[in-house]
Design a protein around this motif. Structure first.
Motif, short mmCIF file in Angstrom:
data_model
loop_
_atom_site.label_atom_id
_atom_site.label_comp_id
_atom_site.label_asym_id
_atom_site.label_seq_id
_atom_site.Cartn_x
_atom_site.Cartn_y
_atom_site.Cartn_z
N SER A 153 12.38 -32.51 -14.93
CA SER A 153 12.26 -31.22 -14.26
C SER A 153 12.59 -30.03 -15.15
CB SER A 153 13.18 -31.19 -13.03
OG SER A 153 14.54 -31.25 -13.44
N CYS A 154 12.21 -28.86 -14.66
CA CYS A 154 12.50 -27.59 -15.32
C CYS A 154 13.18 -26.68 -14.30
CB CYS A 154 11.19 -26.96 -15.80
SG CYS A 154 11.35 -25.28 -16.47
N THR A 155 14.03 -25.78 -14.77
CA THR A 155 14.67 -24.84 -13.85
C THR A 155 14.66 -23.42 -14.40
OG1 THR A 155 16.62 -24.57 -12.41
CG2 THR A 155 17.04 -25.06 -14.74
N LEU A 156 13.70 -23.15 -15.28
CA LEU A 156 13.65 -21.83 -15.92
C LEU A 156 13.43 -20.72 -14.89
CD1 LEU A 156 13.72 -20.36 -18.65
CD2 LEU A 156 11.24 -20.64 -18.78
N VAL B 195 15.00 -38.59 -11.08
CA VAL B 195 14.87 -37.17 -11.41
C VAL B 195 15.87 -36.82 -12.50
CG1 VAL B 195 14.78 -34.82 -10.53
CG2 VAL B 195 14.25 -36.73 -9.00
N THR B 196 15.40 -36.14 -13.52
CA THR B 196 16.26 -35.69 -14.61
C THR B 196 15.78 -34.31 -15.04
OG1 THR B 196 17.21 -36.31 -16.75
CG2 THR B 196 14.86 -36.79 -16.42
N GLY B 197 16.31 -33.80 -16.14
CA GLY B 197 15.89 -32.50 -16.62
C GLY B 197 16.82 -31.38 -16.18
N CYS B 198 16.40 -30.16 -16.43
CA CYS B 198 17.29 -29.01 -16.25
C CYS B 198 17.59 -28.71 -14.78
CB CYS B 198 16.69 -27.79 -16.94
SG CYS B 198 16.69 -27.95 -18.75
N TYR B 199 16.64 -28.94 -13.89
CA TYR B 199 16.90 -28.75 -12.46
C TYR B 199 17.93 -29.78 -11.99
CZ TYR B 199 15.73 -27.88 -7.50
OH TYR B 199 15.77 -27.56 -6.16
N ALA B 200 17.79 -31.01 -12.47
CA ALA B 200 18.74 -32.06 -12.11
C ALA B 200 20.12 -31.78 -12.69
CB ALA B 200 18.23 -33.41 -12.61
N GLU B 201 20.17 -31.13 -13.83
CA GLU B 201 21.44 -30.74 -14.43
C GLU B 201 22.12 -29.66 -13.59
OE1 GLU B 201 24.52 -30.60 -17.22
OE2 GLU B 201 22.78 -31.92 -17.37
N ARG B 202 21.35 -28.73 -13.09
CA ARG B 202 21.92 -27.58 -12.38
C ARG B 202 22.33 -27.91 -10.95
NH1 ARG B 202 20.12 -23.42 -9.27
NH2 ARG B 202 17.94 -24.11 -9.34
N THR B 203 21.51 -28.67 -10.22
CA THR B 203 21.82 -28.95 -8.81
C THR B 203 21.57 -30.42 -8.48
OG1 THR B 203 19.57 -28.29 -8.17
CG2 THR B 203 21.29 -26.60 -8.05
N PRO B 204 22.33 -31.33 -9.06
CA PRO B 204 22.09 -32.76 -8.83
C PRO B 204 22.25 -33.18 -7.37
CG PRO B 204 24.19 -32.43 -9.94
CD PRO B 204 23.48 -31.12 -9.96
N GLU B 205 23.24 -32.62 -6.68
CA GLU B 205 23.48 -33.04 -5.30
C GLU B 205 22.32 -32.66 -4.38
OE1 GLU B 205 25.85 -35.03 -4.47
OE2 GLU B 205 26.51 -34.99 -6.56
N GLU B 206 21.72 -31.52 -4.63
CA GLU B 206 20.56 -31.10 -3.84
C GLU B 206 19.43 -32.11 -3.96
OE1 GLU B 206 17.14 -27.68 -4.25
OE2 GLU B 206 19.23 -27.06 -4.54
N PHE C 17 19.24 -13.18 -19.40
CA PHE C 17 18.14 -13.53 -18.51
C PHE C 17 17.80 -15.01 -18.51
CE2 PHE C 17 16.42 -12.41 -22.65
CZ PHE C 17 15.62 -13.50 -22.94
N CYS C 18 18.45 -15.80 -19.37
CA CYS C 18 18.02 -17.19 -19.59
C CYS C 18 19.09 -18.19 -19.14
CB CYS C 18 17.69 -17.40 -21.06
SG CYS C 18 17.03 -19.05 -21.42
N ILE C 19 18.67 -19.17 -18.34
CA ILE C 19 19.59 -20.18 -17.83
C ILE C 19 19.69 -21.40 -18.75
CG2 ILE C 19 17.85 -21.49 -16.51
CD1 ILE C 19 19.94 -21.74 -14.27
N ILE C 20 18.79 -21.50 -19.71
CA ILE C 20 18.67 -22.71 -20.51
C ILE C 20 19.97 -23.13 -21.22
CG2 ILE C 20 17.47 -23.79 -22.47
CD1 ILE C 20 15.90 -23.58 -19.80
#
Length: 210
Positions: A46-49, A75-86, A142-145
């Motif tokens: 996933s991406c969460t940019l 599921v892995t990637g940046c979205y999974a890093e940011r909100t795994p419980e969701e 401006f960047c979450i990365i």
């Protein structure tokens, strides 16, 4: 034979990770399935940019739950890093891996499937992708990365060159190097290196055309 598919959202680094997972899993005897609806297991990188990127991942998970209800979803990637419980609360999501845990994904799948090792073909690719750097040391407002990828980390030259030689020996003539901030490659290595030094060594490999 257990089949798997990979759905990649976002950057070229995610694509390189998917390329590597596909190679490893095929070597271990799993079948790469191009048709996501026929796959036993689907890895979602996933991406969460942007909020749109998050929405794309959620929609894909819901679509897979509806159209391929027996498939296990990782599921892995940046979205999974940011909100795994969701993501863990979503239907059919089997496991969620953080970015730091990505190297464990193939082992988890192999332990589940217990396949017999075969030769990887990677026939669906005309070029090979190799991730050489991850993360970013800059903190742009401006960047979450940086908060989901961490600080800049370079892969050692020996490991990269070994991988490139292996791919070249298997017939790949073009290698695409990827990273979150490629220009920072080598700054964290000891001794310090650079992207230019790495490129000089890679281009000396005779089997590569570019």
């Amino acid at each position: 034979m257990t089949s798997f598919s990979i759905q990649t959202f976002g950057c070229r680094v995610n694509q390189a990770e998917a390329f590597w997972w596909t190679d490893v899993l095929q070597k271990k005897g799993l079948k790469f399935e191009k048709d996501l609806l026929q796959s036993d297991l689907v890895v979602i990188n996933s991406c969460t940019l942007t909020s749109r990127a998050d929405s794309d991942t959620r929609r894909f998970i819901k679509r897979m739950s509806r159209l391929n209800p027996t498939a296990k979803l990782i599921v892995t990637g940046c979205y999974a890093e940011r909100t795994p419980e969701e993501l863990k609360r979503m239907p059919q999501v089997w496991q969620v891996f953080s970015n730091a845990e990505k190297k464990a994904i193939t082992g988890e799948i192999i332990s589940l499937a217990r396949p017999k090792a075969v030769e990887s073909t990677l026939a669906f690719r005309s070029r090979a992708l190799v991730k050489v750097q991850d993360g970013c040391d800059f903190r742009c407002t401006f960047c979450i990365i940086p908060s989901v990828r961490g600080q800049s980390v370079s892969t050692g030259k020996r490991e990269i060159l070994s991988r490139v030689r292996e791919l070249a020996a298997r017939g790949f003539k073009e290698i695409v190097l990827t990273g979150i901030h490629l220009s920072c490659y080598g700054f964290d290595l000891k001794p310090r290196s650079s992207l230019l030094e790495l490129l000089r060594e890679i281009t000396s490999i005779e089997e590569l055309s570019r």
